[in-house]
Enzyme design. Sequence first.
Site, PDB file in Angstrom:
ATOM      1  N   CYS A  86      34.536  37.481  47.274  1.00  0.00           N
ATOM      2  CA  CYS A  86      33.731  38.699  47.502  1.00  0.00           C
ATOM      3  C   CYS A  86      34.397  39.723  48.405  1.00  0.00           C
ATOM      4  O   CYS A  86      34.781  40.801  47.950  1.00  0.00           O
ATOM      5  CB  CYS A  86      32.380  38.302  48.082  1.00  0.00           C
ATOM      6  SG  CYS A  86      31.404  37.301  46.954  1.00  0.00           S
TER       7      CYS A  86
HETATM    8  N1  NAD Z   1      30.604  33.192  45.583  1.00  0.00           N
HETATM    9  C1  NAD Z   1      29.840  33.961  46.347  1.00  0.00           C
HETATM   10  O1  NAD Z   1      29.645  33.687  47.522  1.00  0.00           O
HETATM   11  C2  NAD Z   1      29.192  35.214  45.787  1.00  0.00           C
HETATM   12  C3  NAD Z   1      28.195  35.857  46.547  1.00  0.00           C
HETATM   13  C4  NAD Z   1      27.594  36.988  46.048  1.00  0.00           C
HETATM   14  C5  NAD Z   1      28.005  37.505  44.829  1.00  0.00           C
HETATM   15  N2  NAD Z   1      28.993  36.890  44.108  1.00  0.00           N
HETATM   16  C6  NAD Z   1      29.344  37.456  42.808  1.00  0.00           C
HETATM   17  O2  NAD Z   1      28.763  36.666  41.800  1.00  0.00           O
HETATM   18  C7  NAD Z   1      29.615  36.607  40.649  1.00  0.00           C
HETATM   19  C8  NAD Z   1      29.939  35.162  40.316  1.00  0.00           C
HETATM   20  O3  NAD Z   1      30.664  34.589  41.385  1.00  0.00           O
HETATM   21  P1  NAD Z   1      30.815  33.023  41.598  1.00  0.00           P
HETATM   22  O4  NAD Z   1      31.392  32.827  42.947  1.00  0.00           O
HETATM   23  O5  NAD Z   1      29.529  32.350  41.240  1.00  0.00           O
HETATM   24  O6  NAD Z   1      31.920  32.697  40.489  1.00  0.00           O
HETATM   25  P2  NAD Z   1      32.347  31.231  39.966  1.00  0.00           P
HETATM   26  O7  NAD Z   1      33.735  31.376  39.487  1.00  0.00           O
HETATM   27  O8  NAD Z   1      31.994  30.199  40.971  1.00  0.00           O
HETATM   28  O9  NAD Z   1      31.384  30.997  38.717  1.00  0.00           O
HETATM   29  C9  NAD Z   1      31.433  31.765  37.557  1.00  0.00           C
HETATM   30  C10 NAD Z   1      31.226  30.849  36.343  1.00  0.00           C
HETATM   31  O10 NAD Z   1      31.180  31.674  35.182  1.00  0.00           O
HETATM   32  C11 NAD Z   1      31.818  30.981  34.123  1.00  0.00           C
HETATM   33  N3  NAD Z   1      32.174  31.957  33.115  1.00  0.00           N
HETATM   34  C12 NAD Z   1      33.200  32.837  33.092  1.00  0.00           C
HETATM   35  N4  NAD Z   1      33.121  33.630  32.014  1.00  0.00           N
HETATM   36  C13 NAD Z   1      32.021  33.238  31.320  1.00  0.00           C
HETATM   37  C14 NAD Z   1      31.404  33.673  30.117  1.00  0.00           C
HETATM   38  N5  NAD Z   1      31.895  34.686  29.425  1.00  0.00           N
HETATM   39  N6  NAD Z   1      30.294  33.030  29.715  1.00  0.00           N
HETATM   40  C15 NAD Z   1      29.787  32.006  30.433  1.00  0.00           C
HETATM   41  N7  NAD Z   1      30.307  31.546  31.576  1.00  0.00           N
HETATM   42  C16 NAD Z   1      31.421  32.170  32.014  1.00  0.00           C
HETATM   43  C17 NAD Z   1      32.988  30.279  34.799  1.00  0.00           C
HETATM   44  O11 NAD Z   1      33.419  29.175  34.033  1.00  0.00           O
HETATM   45  C18 NAD Z   1      32.362  29.862  36.134  1.00  0.00           C
HETATM   46  O12 NAD Z   1      31.802  28.550  36.070  1.00  0.00           O
HETATM   47  C19 NAD Z   1      30.839  37.446  40.996  1.00  0.00           C
HETATM   48  O13 NAD Z   1      30.642  38.758  40.543  1.00  0.00           O
HETATM   49  C20 NAD Z   1      30.836  37.437  42.511  1.00  0.00           C
HETATM   50  O14 NAD Z   1      31.470  38.576  43.055  1.00  0.00           O
HETATM   51  C21 NAD Z   1      29.578  35.736  44.554  1.00  0.00           C
END
Ligand code: NAD
Length: 437
Positions: free
Chosen positions: A274
């Site tokens: 992030c």
């Molecule tokens: N990690 C954090 O602390 C956090 C906090 C707030 C916001 N975010 C935002 O949330 C979003 C997700 O982040 P995250 O940390 O959960 O990511 P992550 O990588 O942990 O999880 C994302 C998941 O999406 C899956 N994926 C990718 N493309 C896909 C598709 N086309 N269809 C289905 N599944 C798919 C991946 O395999 C993965 O398991 C990002 O935009 C991030 O910036 C993250």
Amino acid sequence: MDRLRELGERIAARDARIGVLGLGYVGLPLALEFAKRGFRVTGFDLNRAKTEALQKGESYIEDVPSAEVADAVRKGIFSATGDFGELSRCDVINVCVPTPLTRSKDPDVSHMASAMEEIRKRLRSGQLVVLGSTTYPGTTHELFVPLLESTGLRVGQDFALAFAPERIDPANRQFKVREVPKVVGGETARCCELARQLFETIFDRVVPVSSTQGAEMVKLLENTFRAINIGLVNEVAMMCDRLGLDVWEVIEAAATKPYGYMKFLPGPGLGGHCIPVDPTYLSWKMKSLNFPARFIDLATEINGQMPEHVAERVGNLLNEDRIAVNGSRILILGAAYKANVSDVRESPALDVMKLLRAKGAEISYHDPHVGELELDGTMFKSEDLTDELVASQDLVVIVTDHAAVDTARVIAHAQRVFDTRNATHGIRDGREKIRRL
Ligand SMILES: NC(=O)c1ccc[n+]([C@@H]2O[C@H](COP(=O)([O-])OP(=O)(O)OC[C@H]3O[C@@H](n4cnc5c(N)ncnc54)[C@H](O)[C@@H]3O)[C@@H](O)[C@H]2O)c1
């Protein structure tokens, strides 16, 4: 029949079927939260290892206990699949896929685009689609309204589309999911109202804003605020180094002011999915409007310098004892980007390791949460943190301050310690061996 009105009634009755696309740090906790509140939830992910683990009741996210997953799967209120055909059965679809940067540091919207394409193929009237991935202002409106309306269905009439940013803070035990207010913005007032109604089922407070662009900007303001303030304290840390001052003491004393000051801490650099990434989404968008995002660029530059600053301080420390970095044995303590998580995405520890390796140091690492990692094509395994290992190193660099590490014991056995997190605060014995950022 008004299908969106019907959706509202089904949400109120907990009868709507919820889909969550992307079962990572954000999507999995969200999916389980809906399941806990009485909805039937289907989680979708491209990663088969993840969907199979979840179906077996195994969690891969520290904050989500396996027992919770197993319980939800057993009760039939949660299932995980890679079969996107199931999307057509979902009344609400939350998109929580990654939004990283490309190699040239531009927004990589490909995950969101492919997720939305899967939704487009099955879009039907009466569905609510909510994008939760962090992205630049205008993404929902400019990219996904035209895509979803290419089906002939109309947003706000046939289907609803909203943006609701995620605020989860992995490993933060202080706040429960429902206690952190949820911001929502809709493409139309009706879309916003449906999203508000949906999230009121799991959050104590929902904060509606007037557009999806506004909601996208809220998230970027929050994370840009953090990146810039961390940039400021990182620069203050480098100033204090030049001035021969203890930056930690200065910050703690400043933080006693009860108003007008907020405590941020310096460190070895930004990490995670992030804070190092999100502000770049905003500056990229602003560049397209000929508006240079100067604060963001400066903070990015300063934060990006921190691993080099750490490597330089390490060199100076060894130099005091006439030891060259080249050939020295250095143990990196903590490889994850922050304490008590296993996430190494953008972790500054990797940069510190690369820089010291490039100078010829023999690098090893210990991290109770990260069993192995790859560095420039070489695999490293986390070493057991034995007293012998610690004693055999010329230097231990504390890059991430995991609670599971006995720092006092490390200091007792180490020859020298460089502490980038003030993890050695309060430890009395062996202070002469410690240098702090
Ligand atoms: N990690 C954090 O602390 C956090 C906090 C707030 C916001 N975010 C935002 O949330 C979003 C997700 O982040 P995250 O940390 O959960 O990511 P992550 O990588 O942990 O999880 C994302 C998941 O999406 C899956 N994926 C990718 N493309 C896909 C598709 N086309 N269809 C289905 N599944 C798919 C991946 O395999 C993965 O398991 C990002 O935009 C991030 O910036 C993250």
